[in-house]
Write a protein that holds these residues in place. Structure first.
Motif, PDB file in Angstrom:
ATOM      1  N   ILE A   1       0.927  -1.255   0.057  1.00 47.03           N
ATOM      2  CA  ILE A   1       0.023   0.222  -0.130  1.00 47.03           C
ATOM      3  C   ILE A   1       0.847   1.233   0.052  1.00 47.03           C
ATOM      4  N   SER A   2       1.954   1.302   0.976  1.00 46.38           N
ATOM      5  CA  SER A   2       2.835   2.302   0.798  1.00 46.38           C
ATOM      6  C   SER A   2       3.502   2.521  -0.379  1.00 46.38           C
ATOM      7  N   LEU A   3       3.973   1.562  -1.134  1.00 44.48           N
ATOM      8  CA  LEU A   3       4.799   1.558  -2.360  1.00 44.48           C
ATOM      9  C   LEU A   3       3.944   2.087  -3.452  1.00 44.48           C
ATOM     10  N   ALA A   4       2.421   1.564  -3.414  1.00 44.77           N
ATOM     11  CA  ALA A   4       1.583   2.317  -4.324  1.00 44.77           C
ATOM     12  C   ALA A   4       1.549   3.845  -4.067  1.00 44.77           C
ATOM     13  N   CYS A   5       1.260   4.171  -2.790  1.00 43.65           N
ATOM     14  CA  CYS A   5       0.973   5.435  -2.551  1.00 43.65           C
ATOM     15  C   CYS A   5       2.237   6.328  -3.026  1.00 43.65           C
ATOM     16  N   HIS A   6       3.579   5.788  -2.898  1.00 46.36           N
ATOM     17  CA  HIS A   6       4.614   6.661  -3.233  1.00 46.36           C
ATOM     18  C   HIS A   6       4.740   6.710  -4.626  1.00 46.36           C
ATOM     19  N   LEU A   7       4.595   5.619  -5.340  1.00 52.08           N
ATOM     20  CA  LEU A   7       4.583   5.663  -6.865  1.00 52.08           C
ATOM     21  C   LEU A   7       3.509   6.446  -7.439  1.00 52.08           C
ATOM     22  N   VAL A   8       2.320   6.387  -6.908  1.00 52.10           N
ATOM     23  CA  VAL A   8       1.256   7.066  -7.622  1.00 52.10           C
ATOM     24  C   VAL A   8       1.046   8.596  -7.206  1.00 52.10           C
ATOM     25  N   ILE A   9       1.231   8.776  -6.162  1.00 47.84           N
ATOM     26  CA  ILE A   9       0.910  10.225  -5.585  1.00 47.84           C
ATOM     27  C   ILE A   9       2.061  10.811  -5.002  1.00 47.84           C
ATOM     28  N   PHE A  10       2.831  10.367  -4.021  1.00 51.96           N
ATOM     29  CA  PHE A  10       4.019  11.095  -3.305  1.00 51.96           C
ATOM     30  C   PHE A  10       5.058  11.401  -4.567  1.00 51.96           C
ATOM     31  N   LEU A  11       5.744  10.346  -5.012  1.00 49.09           N
ATOM     32  CA  LEU A  11       6.737  10.862  -6.123  1.00 49.09           C
ATOM     33  C   LEU A  11       6.275  12.013  -7.158  1.00 49.09           C
ATOM     34  N   PRO A  12       5.100  11.514  -7.879  1.00 50.71           N
ATOM     35  CA  PRO A  12       4.867  12.568  -8.909  1.00 50.71           C
ATOM     36  C   PRO A  12       4.574  14.082  -8.560  1.00 50.71           C
ATOM     37  N   VAL A  13       3.966  14.110  -7.176  1.00 50.14           N
ATOM     38  CA  VAL A  13       3.527  15.277  -6.788  1.00 50.14           C
ATOM     39  C   VAL A  13       4.798  16.254  -6.387  1.00 50.14           C
TER      40      VAL A  13
ATOM     41  N   GLY B   1      14.079  22.531   0.949  1.00 50.77           N
ATOM     42  CA  GLY B   1      13.022  21.753   2.025  1.00 50.77           C
ATOM     43  C   GLY B   1      12.492  20.824   1.138  1.00 50.77           C
ATOM     44  N   PHE B   2      11.786  21.336   0.000  1.00 48.87           N
ATOM     45  CA  PHE B   2      10.863  20.467  -0.526  1.00 48.87           C
ATOM     46  C   PHE B   2      11.783  19.201  -1.431  1.00 48.87           C
ATOM     47  N   PHE B   3      13.161  19.576  -1.781  1.00 43.40           N
ATOM     48  CA  PHE B   3      13.985  18.585  -2.341  1.00 43.40           C
ATOM     49  C   PHE B   3      14.211  17.628  -1.462  1.00 43.40           C
ATOM     50  N   MET B   4      14.603  17.946  -0.180  1.00 45.76           N
ATOM     51  CA  MET B   4      14.962  16.974   0.890  1.00 45.76           C
ATOM     52  C   MET B   4      13.712  16.087   1.394  1.00 45.76           C
ATOM     53  N   LEU B   5      12.473  16.663   1.161  1.00 49.08           N
ATOM     54  CA  LEU B   5      11.493  15.635   1.330  1.00 49.08           C
ATOM     55  C   LEU B   5      11.176  14.874   0.308  1.00 49.08           C
ATOM     56  N   LEU B   6      11.707  15.140  -0.786  1.00 49.07           N
ATOM     57  CA  LEU B   6      11.391  14.332  -2.118  1.00 49.07           C
ATOM     58  C   LEU B   6      12.563  13.205  -1.901  1.00 49.07           C
ATOM     59  N   LEU B   7      13.773  13.525  -1.426  1.00 47.81           N
ATOM     60  CA  LEU B   7      14.799  12.378  -1.178  1.00 47.81           C
ATOM     61  C   LEU B   7      14.306  11.645  -0.274  1.00 47.81           C
ATOM     62  N   GLN B   8      13.639  11.879   0.880  1.00 47.11           N
ATOM     63  CA  GLN B   8      13.179  10.950   1.863  1.00 47.11           C
ATOM     64  C   GLN B   8      12.404  10.196   1.423  1.00 47.11           C
ATOM     65  N   GLY B   9      11.219  10.565   0.225  1.00 52.43           N
ATOM     66  CA  GLY B   9      10.334   9.892  -0.313  1.00 52.43           C
ATOM     67  C   GLY B   9      10.936   8.709  -0.926  1.00 52.43           C
ATOM     68  N   ILE B  10      12.179   9.103  -1.633  1.00 49.45           N
ATOM     69  CA  ILE B  10      12.529   8.029  -2.437  1.00 49.45           C
ATOM     70  C   ILE B  10      13.129   6.992  -1.697  1.00 49.45           C
ATOM     71  N   SER B  11      13.825   7.356  -0.402  1.00 48.77           N
ATOM     72  CA  SER B  11      14.337   6.423   0.500  1.00 48.77           C
ATOM     73  C   SER B  11      13.033   5.605   1.121  1.00 48.77           C
ATOM     74  N   ALA B  12      12.111   6.336   1.267  1.00 47.91           N
ATOM     75  CA  ALA B  12      11.026   5.312   1.890  1.00 47.91           C
ATOM     76  C   ALA B  12      10.445   4.479   0.784  1.00 47.91           C
ATOM     77  N   THR B  13      10.432   4.867  -0.395  1.00 52.27           N
ATOM     78  CA  THR B  13       9.903   3.867  -1.441  1.00 52.27           C
ATOM     79  C   THR B  13      11.051   2.725  -1.501  1.00 52.27           C
ATOM     80  N   CYS B  14      12.204   2.947  -1.403  1.00 48.90           N
ATOM     81  CA  CYS B  14      13.132   1.723  -1.574  1.00 48.90           C
ATOM     82  C   CYS B  14      12.957   0.965  -0.152  1.00 48.90           C
ATOM     83  N   LYS B  15      12.677   1.569   0.941  1.00 44.68           N
ATOM     84  CA  LYS B  15      12.538   0.932   2.047  1.00 44.68           C
ATOM     85  C   LYS B  15      11.226  -0.133   1.949  1.00 44.68           C
ATOM     86  N   ASP B  16      10.260   0.317   1.223  1.00 41.17           N
ATOM     87  CA  ASP B  16       9.152  -0.457   0.834  1.00 41.17           C
ATOM     88  C   ASP B  16       9.402  -1.540  -0.299  1.00 41.17           C
TER      89      ASP B  16
END
Length: 167
Positions: A91-103, A143-158
Motif C-alpha cells: 500500500i505504501s509503495l503504491a501511494c509513493h509511486l502514484v501520489i507522493f513521487l509525482p507530486v 526543503g521540498f527537495f529534501m522531502l522528495l529525497l526522503q520519499g525516495i528512501s521510503a520507497t526503497c524501504k518499501d
C-alpha cells in the motif's frame, strides 16, 4: 543494493534535521526581543514579525524530510496498521509511486524554478523593512527537495520489505 540508496539519504537527512533544529534559537531570540521592545519600551520593530515568520517558515519547510524520516507526518492508518508488514509495504509503495513521487517531483521542480526566478530578480519583500526574500525561496525549494529525497528512501524501504518478504 537498496541500502546503498537508503543509508546515504537517511544519514544526510539526519544531519540536516539536526542543523535545522537550531533555527528555533534565532526565532526565539527575535520573538523575545520583539515582545520586550513592544511592551517594555512601547517601541516595536519593523522587522520582528517578518523575521519571525521567515524563520518559522524555514524551520517548518526544512524539517519536512526529517519528520518523514521518523514517520512524524499525520496520516490516517487505522486499518493499514492491522495489516502485515508486506501488505503495508504494498500500500505504501503504491501511494509513493502514484501520489507522493509525482507530486513532489513537480513541486520540487516548480519551487526550484520559482526560487531561480526570485534569485535572478533579486526579489525583496514589499514591506517597510524590505529584506531580500530570494534566499528564503531557495531554502524553501531545498526543503521540498529534501522531502522528495526522503520519499525516495521510503520507497526503497518499501521495496526492500517486499523483496525480503518480511511478515
Amino acid at each position: 543494493m537498496l541500502d546503498r540508496i537508503i543509508r546515504p539519504i537517511d544519514t544526510v537527512q539526519e544531519w540536516f534535521g539536526f542543523i535545522v533544529a537550531f533555527l528555533i534559537w534565532p526565532m526565539l531570540f527575535i520573538t523575545v526581543y520583539e515582545v520586550f521592545m513592544r511592551y517594555a519600551f512601547n517601541s516595536p520593530t519593523i522587522w520582528g514579525f517578518e523575521a519571525t515568520t521567515f524563520t518559522y517558515g524555514l524551520h517548518f519547510v526544512l524539517g519536512l524530510g526529517y519528520t518523514y524520516l521518523y514517520d512524524g507526518h499525520v496520516r490516517v492508518s487505522v486499518f493499514v496498521n492491522l495489516l502485515r508488514p508486506s501488505k503495508r509495504a504494498i500500500i505504501s509503495l503504491a501511494c509513493h509511486l502514484v501520489i507522493f513521487l509525482p507530486v513532489y517531483i513537480m513541486l520540487t521542480y516548480g519551487l526550484g524554478d520559482y526560487a531561480l526566478t526570485s534569485i535572478k530578480d533579486l526579489e525583496h519583500s514589499w514591506t517597510a523593512w524590505s529584506p531580500p526574500i530570494y534566499p528564503f525561496k531557495a531554502l524553501m525549494a531545498l526543503g521540498f527537495f529534501m522531502l522528495l529525497l526522503q520519499g525516495i528512501s521510503a520507497t526503497c524501504k518499501d521495496i526492500r520489505t517486499l523483496v525480503r518478504g518480511e511478515e
